[in-house]
Scaffold this motif. Structure first.
Motif, PDB file in Angstrom:
ATOM      1  N   HIS A   1      -7.428   9.801  -1.985  1.00 42.77           N
ATOM      2  CA  HIS A   1      -6.369  10.045  -1.008  1.00 42.77           C
ATOM      3  C   HIS A   1      -6.983  10.561   0.296  1.00 42.77           C
ATOM      4  O   HIS A   1      -6.818  11.729   0.684  1.00 42.77           O
ATOM      5  CB  HIS A   1      -5.358  11.038  -1.573  1.00 42.77           C
ATOM      6  CG  HIS A   1      -4.068  11.059  -0.811  1.00 42.77           C
ATOM      7  ND1 HIS A   1      -3.750  12.046   0.090  1.00 42.77           N
ATOM      8  CD2 HIS A   1      -3.029  10.194  -0.807  1.00 42.77           C
ATOM      9  CE1 HIS A   1      -2.562  11.799   0.605  1.00 42.77           C
ATOM     10  NE2 HIS A   1      -2.105  10.683   0.083  1.00 42.77           N
TER      11      HIS A   1
ATOM     12  N   TYR B   1      -7.313   8.936   4.178  1.00 40.54           N
ATOM     13  CA  TYR B   1      -7.008   7.809   5.049  1.00 40.54           C
ATOM     14  C   TYR B   1      -8.133   7.500   6.033  1.00 40.54           C
ATOM     15  O   TYR B   1      -8.119   6.457   6.683  1.00 40.54           O
ATOM     16  CB  TYR B   1      -5.720   8.084   5.827  1.00 40.54           C
ATOM     17  CG  TYR B   1      -4.472   8.013   4.977  1.00 40.54           C
ATOM     18  CD1 TYR B   1      -3.857   6.790   4.708  1.00 40.54           C
ATOM     19  CD2 TYR B   1      -3.904   9.162   4.433  1.00 40.54           C
ATOM     20  CE1 TYR B   1      -2.718   6.714   3.932  1.00 40.54           C
ATOM     21  CE2 TYR B   1      -2.761   9.097   3.661  1.00 40.54           C
ATOM     22  CZ  TYR B   1      -2.168   7.874   3.411  1.00 40.54           C
ATOM     23  OH  TYR B   1      -1.036   7.807   2.629  1.00 40.54           O
TER      24      TYR B   1
ATOM     25  N   LEU C   1      -4.509   6.577  -3.218  1.00 40.92           N
ATOM     26  CA  LEU C   1      -3.947   5.457  -2.479  1.00 40.92           C
ATOM     27  C   LEU C   1      -4.047   4.200  -3.336  1.00 40.92           C
ATOM     28  O   LEU C   1      -5.121   3.888  -3.849  1.00 40.92           O
ATOM     29  CB  LEU C   1      -4.720   5.237  -1.175  1.00 40.92           C
ATOM     30  CG  LEU C   1      -4.555   6.277  -0.073  1.00 40.92           C
ATOM     31  CD1 LEU C   1      -5.568   6.017   1.041  1.00 40.92           C
ATOM     32  CD2 LEU C   1      -3.140   6.226   0.489  1.00 40.92           C
TER      33      LEU C   1
ATOM     34  N   CYS D   1       0.838  -1.199   0.000  1.00 37.08           N
ATOM     35  CA  CYS D   1       0.000   0.000   0.000  1.00 37.08           C
ATOM     36  C   CYS D   1       0.871   1.247   0.000  1.00 37.08           C
ATOM     37  O   CYS D   1       1.802   1.368   0.809  1.00 37.08           O
ATOM     38  CB  CYS D   1      -0.906   0.002   1.221  1.00 37.08           C
ATOM     39  SG  CYS D   1      -2.104   1.364   1.253  1.00 37.08           S
TER      40      CYS D   1
ATOM     41  N   ASN E   1       0.906   5.772  -1.378  1.00 43.70           N
ATOM     42  CA  ASN E   1       0.217   6.895  -2.009  1.00 43.70           C
ATOM     43  C   ASN E   1       1.098   7.478  -3.111  1.00 43.70           C
ATOM     44  O   ASN E   1       2.326   7.360  -3.086  1.00 43.70           O
ATOM     45  CB  ASN E   1      -0.185   7.965  -0.984  1.00 43.70           C
ATOM     46  CG  ASN E   1       0.980   8.589  -0.260  1.00 43.70           C
ATOM     47  OD1 ASN E   1       2.067   8.009  -0.157  1.00 43.70           O
ATOM     48  ND2 ASN E   1       0.780   9.776   0.275  1.00 43.70           N
TER      49      ASN E   1
END
Length: 247
Positions: free
Chosen positions: A225, A227, A241, A138, A140
């Motif tokens: 993007h 979280y 992401l 994972c 960004n």
């Protein structure tokens, strides 16, 4: 200054530079994505870990975490923050460990520190090889085609009787596979200001390019993007992401 001079010489200011980052939200967001898409394992590796703030949150959430970075002063600080974690000085494009991981993370757009497309693919391949079945990679990223060269972010913080102002912004010339992250620090003490400027060369891709490259190795999911919310990427925004599952 050289391309990495500010990062190296001012590593003591790195945590101040990142003082406005919500590390708990970022760490918890990736942990949620791992729970949804991963294999429920707890072995974690953070690429380009810096001084280890994300790793601190993963450990506190029950993960067995490791971190790697190319910058030794950063790793020294990370070991002080997370003495129970394993830290090693390695390059993202050529890292090796003697055990696999269930989750590999890469925060703060650090995936772009790969020196060119070939190095980026080498990093992706290393991540794939280092993951267990149904493990998650994972990170960004920013889309080079959506970079606004006139857009900067900045914040000011106080430390040791000095005021620090940090400013950063992306720059892309409009062609090729290189972009840069422009950084500046202004330190004011007793009304005297010192300034540092730096520019980091980074690899540039569009999200379509990222997707094609990643799908050679992973099942790929792209999200907005954010979280704190899990929202599919809208196909417009320039930050996203990437959740990559080894199947």
């Amino acid at each position: 200054m050289s391309a990495n001079a500010l990062y190296t010489d001012l590593s003591g200011y790195y945590d101040l530079m990142c003082a406005d980052i919500n590390y708990p939200a970022q760490s918890n967001g990736v942990r949620r994505l791992h729970q949804l898409f991963g294999n429920q394992g707890r072995r974690h590796l953070d690429l380009a870990c810096g001084t280890g703030p994300h790793i601190r949150h993963f450990i506190d959430s029950g993960y067995d975490s490791c971190g790697l970075d190319i910058n030794q002063p950063m790793l020294d600080r990370a070991r002080q923050r997370c003495p129970e974690a394993l830290f090693t000085r390695q390059d993202m494009a050529s890292f090796e460990f003697d055990h696999p991981f269930d989750l590999i993370s890469c925060f703060l757009y650090s995936i772009h520190y790969s020196a060119g497309i070939d190095k980026l693919e080498a990093c992706i391949k290393r991540a794939h090889n280092a993951l267990t079945q149904n493990g998650v990679f994972c990170f960004n990223a920013v889309d080079k085609n959506r970079i606004n060269n006139n857009l900067y972010v900045s914040h000011t913080t106080e430390h040791d009787d000095s005021s620090f102002t940090f400013r950063s912004g992306w720059h892309y010339c409009g062609q090729g596979d290189q972009q840069s992250l422009k950084l500046s620090i202004a330190k004011t003490t007793l009304e005297v200001t010192e300034s540092w400027q730096d520019e980091h060369a980074m690899v540039a891709l569009g999200f379509d390019d990222f997707d094609r490259l990643l799908r050679r190795y992973f099942d790929v999911h792209i999200f907005e993007h954010d979280y704190e919310k899990i929202i599919p990427w809208d196909g417009v925004s320039g930050n996203a992401l990437f959740v990559c599952v080894k199947t």
